[in-house]
Design an enzyme around this catalytic site. Structure first.
Site, short mmCIF file in Angstrom:
data_model
loop_
_atom_site.label_atom_id
_atom_site.label_comp_id
_atom_site.label_asym_id
_atom_site.label_seq_id
_atom_site.Cartn_x
_atom_site.Cartn_y
_atom_site.Cartn_z
N LYS A 66 -6.42 5.33 -4.89
CA LYS A 66 -7.31 4.18 -5.12
C LYS A 66 -8.74 4.64 -5.40
O LYS A 66 -9.49 3.97 -6.12
CB LYS A 66 -7.26 3.23 -3.92
CG LYS A 66 -5.89 2.54 -3.83
CD LYS A 66 -5.67 1.71 -2.57
CE LYS A 66 -4.31 1.04 -2.68
NZ LYS A 66 -3.66 0.66 -1.49
N TYR A 188 0.64 0.12 -10.70
CA TYR A 188 0.20 0.35 -9.31
C TYR A 188 1.22 1.22 -8.56
O TYR A 188 0.85 2.17 -7.87
CB TYR A 188 -0.01 -1.00 -8.61
CG TYR A 188 -0.35 -0.86 -7.15
CD1 TYR A 188 -1.64 -0.57 -6.73
CD2 TYR A 188 0.65 -1.00 -6.17
CE1 TYR A 188 -1.93 -0.42 -5.37
CE2 TYR A 188 0.35 -0.86 -4.83
CZ TYR A 188 -0.93 -0.57 -4.44
OH TYR A 188 -1.22 -0.42 -3.10
N VAL A 257 -0.67 6.11 3.07
CA VAL A 257 0.46 6.07 4.00
C VAL A 257 1.45 7.23 3.81
O VAL A 257 2.40 7.35 4.56
CB VAL A 257 1.22 4.71 3.98
CG1 VAL A 257 0.38 3.60 4.55
CG2 VAL A 257 1.75 4.39 2.61
N1 GLN Z 1 1.78 2.17 -1.94
C1 GLN Z 1 1.32 1.69 -0.68
C2 GLN Z 1 1.37 0.17 -0.66
O1 GLN Z 1 1.08 -0.41 -1.64
C3 GLN Z 1 -0.07 2.20 -0.45
C4 GLN Z 1 -0.61 1.80 0.91
C5 GLN Z 1 -1.39 2.87 1.57
O2 GLN Z 1 -1.28 4.06 1.30
N2 GLN Z 1 -2.15 2.46 2.57
O3 GLN Z 1 1.70 -0.44 0.30
#
Ligand code: GLN
Length: 303
Positions: A66, A188, A257
């Site tokens: 991001k 995304y 995550v």
């Molecule tokens: N791909 C994960 C989601 O969209 C990214 C979230 C994260 O890394 N906090 O839920």
């Protein structure tokens, strides 16, 4: 500063925590990762990289991307981005829907999922291929032409992507998504699936420590824009744990995550730590402790 010696001390400090927490389970392909992995790397502003543990092992970058998507949207676009996404901490979980309705479809910041979906939508409009643009940028900055999307992760996210789809459709109902929702979601999910190592990420994030200059010394962002991204990382980069992160680490940081966290010491170096065991807010337990240990040992924080 002897970064190698510092990394070894940090690794010894956090050894008892490795394996604490649990890998993200809501994306089944991520749940399969060995929670006992730990790696950490530092790149200085000249591009020399130091590492410890699994620092060359690729992992799922997830929300760390991001930051790069925001940097590219700012580089290609203009300030009108901030009419579609805010820059205040949300105090809510990264995938929360709750603020969006009473704030009329404008996400609080670019680092929660809703905000990142808007940024990817903007990048898609600006470039026509947001995820490829991002991957190419990461390859160039890291110097690693082998970086790639992980299709198993992207497909797993898509198959279990109802919440992100809900966020995107909801914002579309307010006119805050310009591209077809399915196109946006595909970009995304591809974006989140990019695999990189700690070494790759420290090199790719170096423009944030170098006040907007890319690896080839061309300018990606103005000095002021680089400061702005670092500021939003500090206040929003670890979601509803951003206060705790600033308190313990005292650096701009962005977690994902997949268990990775990137942090920036402006003018000095970039750091990346990876360990898949997450706390309840989706941040790596050993990763957070390692960055805390790093700034405590070195005194290198922005405060
Ligand atoms: N791909 C994960 C989601 O969209 C990214 C979230 C994260 O890394 N906090 O839920």
């Amino acid at each position: 500063m002897d970064y190698q010696a510092v990394l070894e001390r940090v690794a010894a400090d956090v050894a008892p925590l490795i394996g604490s927490g649990s890998p993200a389970e809501y994306i089944p392909a991520l749940a399969a990762v060995d929670p006992r992995r730990f790696g950490m790397a530092i790149a200085d502003v000249d591009g020399k990289v130091y590492g410890v543990g699994d620092w060359r092992h690729p992992f799922s970058t997830q929300s760390i991307t991001k930051v790069f998507a925001l940097a590219l949207a700012m580089a290609h676009g203009d300030d009108s981005l901030w009419e579609r996404v805010g820059r205040e901490p949300s105090g809510n979980a990264f995938n929360s829907l709750v603020q969006l309705e009473y704030e009329n479809g404008i996400p609080r910041n670019p680092f929660i999922n809703a905000g990142a979906l808007v940024v990817t939508d903007i990048l898609q409009t600006l470039t026509g291929d947001a995820s490829s643009e991002l991957l190419e940028f990461l390859r160039q900055e890291s110097g690693n032409p082998d970086l790639a999307f992980d299709s198993a992760i992207a497909e797993s996210e898509s198959a279990y992507g109802d919440r992100n789809a809900a966020l995107a459709h909801f914002m579309a109902s307010y006119g805050n998504i310009a591209n077809p929702v399915q196109t946006l979601l595909d970009h995304y999910f591809w974006q989140c699936s990019i695999e990189m190592s700690c070494a790759d990420l420290t090199l790719a994030a170096r423009f944030l420590a170098r006040h907007g200059l890319r690896a080839d010394d061309s300018r990606l962002l103005t000095r002021s824009e680089a400061k702005q991204i670092n500021a939003v990382m500090l206040t929003c980069g670890t979601y509803d744990a951003a206060g705790e992160f600033a308190y313990r680490v005292g650096l701009p940081g962005k977690s994902g995550v997949g268990g990775g966290i990137v942090a920036v010491v402006p003018g000095r170096c970039t750091l990346c730590v990876w360990s898949p065991g997450l706390d309840a807010r989706g941040n790596s337990v050993a990763g957070l402790a390692a960055l805390d240990s790093f700034t405590t040992l070195t005194g290198l924080s922005v405060f």
